[in-house]
Design an enzyme around this catalytic site. Sequence first.
Site, PDB file in Angstrom:
ATOM      1  N   SER A 157      51.362 100.719   6.316  1.00 54.34           N
ATOM      2  CA  SER A 157      52.045 101.924   5.857  1.00 54.34           C
ATOM      3  C   SER A 157      53.506 101.681   5.525  1.00 54.34           C
ATOM      4  O   SER A 157      54.122 102.474   4.803  1.00 54.34           O
ATOM      5  CB  SER A 157      51.930 103.028   6.909  1.00 54.34           C
ATOM      6  OG  SER A 157      52.432 102.596   8.166  1.00 54.34           O
ATOM      7  N   ASP A 408      58.015 110.976  14.142  1.00 53.41           N
ATOM      8  CA  ASP A 408      57.815 109.699  13.460  1.00 53.41           C
ATOM      9  C   ASP A 408      59.164 108.990  13.415  1.00 53.41           C
ATOM     10  O   ASP A 408      60.046 109.340  12.624  1.00 53.41           O
ATOM     11  CB  ASP A 408      57.292 109.921  12.044  1.00 53.41           C
ATOM     12  CG  ASP A 408      57.019 108.606  11.303  1.00 53.41           C
ATOM     13  OD1 ASP A 408      57.357 107.539  11.848  1.00 53.41           O
ATOM     14  OD2 ASP A 408      56.479 108.660  10.182  1.00 53.41           O
ATOM     15  N   HIS A 411      58.460 105.248  10.286  1.00 53.90           N
ATOM     16  CA  HIS A 411      58.576 105.295   8.831  1.00 53.90           C
ATOM     17  C   HIS A 411      59.912 105.921   8.434  1.00 53.90           C
ATOM     18  O   HIS A 411      60.664 106.389   9.279  1.00 53.90           O
ATOM     19  CB  HIS A 411      57.407 106.087   8.246  1.00 53.90           C
ATOM     20  CG  HIS A 411      56.074 105.512   8.607  1.00 53.90           C
ATOM     21  ND1 HIS A 411      55.329 105.975   9.680  1.00 53.90           N
ATOM     22  CD2 HIS A 411      55.361 104.502   8.066  1.00 53.90           C
ATOM     23  CE1 HIS A 411      54.211 105.269   9.781  1.00 53.90           C
ATOM     24  NE2 HIS A 411      54.206 104.366   8.814  1.00 53.90           N
TER      25      HIS A 411
END
Length: 434
Positions: A157, A408, A411
């Site tokens: 990712s 998160d 990311h």
Amino acid sequence: MGSTTTNPFKHQPHSLTKKLLPWTLYALLLISLLPLYFFTIPTFQLHQHTPIITTTTTSSSSSSSSPTSKEEKRAINAQMACDYSNGKWVPDKVGPLYNGTSCGTIKDGQNCMSHGRPDLGYLYWKWKPNQCKLPRFFPETFLQILRNKHLAFVGDSMARNQLESLLCMLSSASPPKLVYTNGDDIKFRRWHFHSHNVTVSIYWSPFLVKGIEKTESESVNYNRLYLDSVDERWASDMDRMDIIVLSVGHWFLHPAVYYNGESVLGCHYCTGLNYTEVGFYDVFRKAFNTTLNAIIERRGSSSNGIGVIVTTFSPHHFEGEWDKFGACPKTQPYMEGEKELEGMDAEMRGVEVVEVRAAKEKAKNFGGLRLDVLDVTKLSLMRPDGHPGPYMYANPFANGIGERVQNDCVHWCLPGPVDTWNEIMLDVMKRWEV
């Protein structure tokens, strides 16, 4: 999703027009860059931040010189090499090329602006290397370099995060058309920029080598990695790629059993299984070794050449539990000297640096093979403010602050710090064109 060796792009039309690149050009390029690239990093230095990305720049001291040949230009560029991996973040009034609504390819969980993040200060910082100035990203320049070529991002990712940043930056000049999508969570996609006949793809391959991911349906809580076999879901398309960006790391921290062929080598965090516990650093190293060797073997002698860029490990910034308020609370970058690159972040980066340098030594006789490290570990470490945090979901505090909120801190918001990765990548590609 279980991993297989089937290439999801196999039956899709591919309209790339291959552009032949002269062998002699690359031979001269490699000769001129030998002093920069071919030196050894002792294993005991992996914890240190060893510079790896160098690129060319100009200064007033060289303005009086007007080289008349490419050889002279390359010699000056080598002398003026810049280490982009060391520097500091400085305020920048200009801001990003795009926003949360002007680009349609941002993954929902990284669109911090549209999800209501109230502070926008994280958008107004620029990376300033210690030795030179990082040029701003010019979409037209990037597309011109990639004219008639195929750029493939391969990895997890984080590779997708960088890809989506690049698509947004390029879309400010030329809109891409999505021409193929497949897989859960859009793991295999391809876009085409008609204006320059440029193709950009993403291949989901979180280990680069063949892997079978854990699935709830199988009631298996560990991944299976076959360290001697490259993942054919992307590698089978290698002959149609002109530049490959490899970006993996975080999935190697998950529970896994490791194989060489059908023989079990050991495992990581596999409670209940009667296998020897082994560290994932050596596994990470072996996966890169297998991957880079596969590229050398399959494309090293190719007349049309291939470029390989390894984006180094990107640190997370969790402070406490992932589902508690304030898991990544910072709103400004770390200042120079405030945060050191150490521990796992330094080790993972070090593995990638050493493996790329070893591959470059092995491939130095192949004029069409170029390898570089996109060393973003330290500059990313210094940006704890750039993650979605709770804004991975829209308006997470609309009804007040609850006891639990998912965060998160891995990311990156788009726009955000990851855009800098692509600024540096453009400079790497510009050097390749010299």
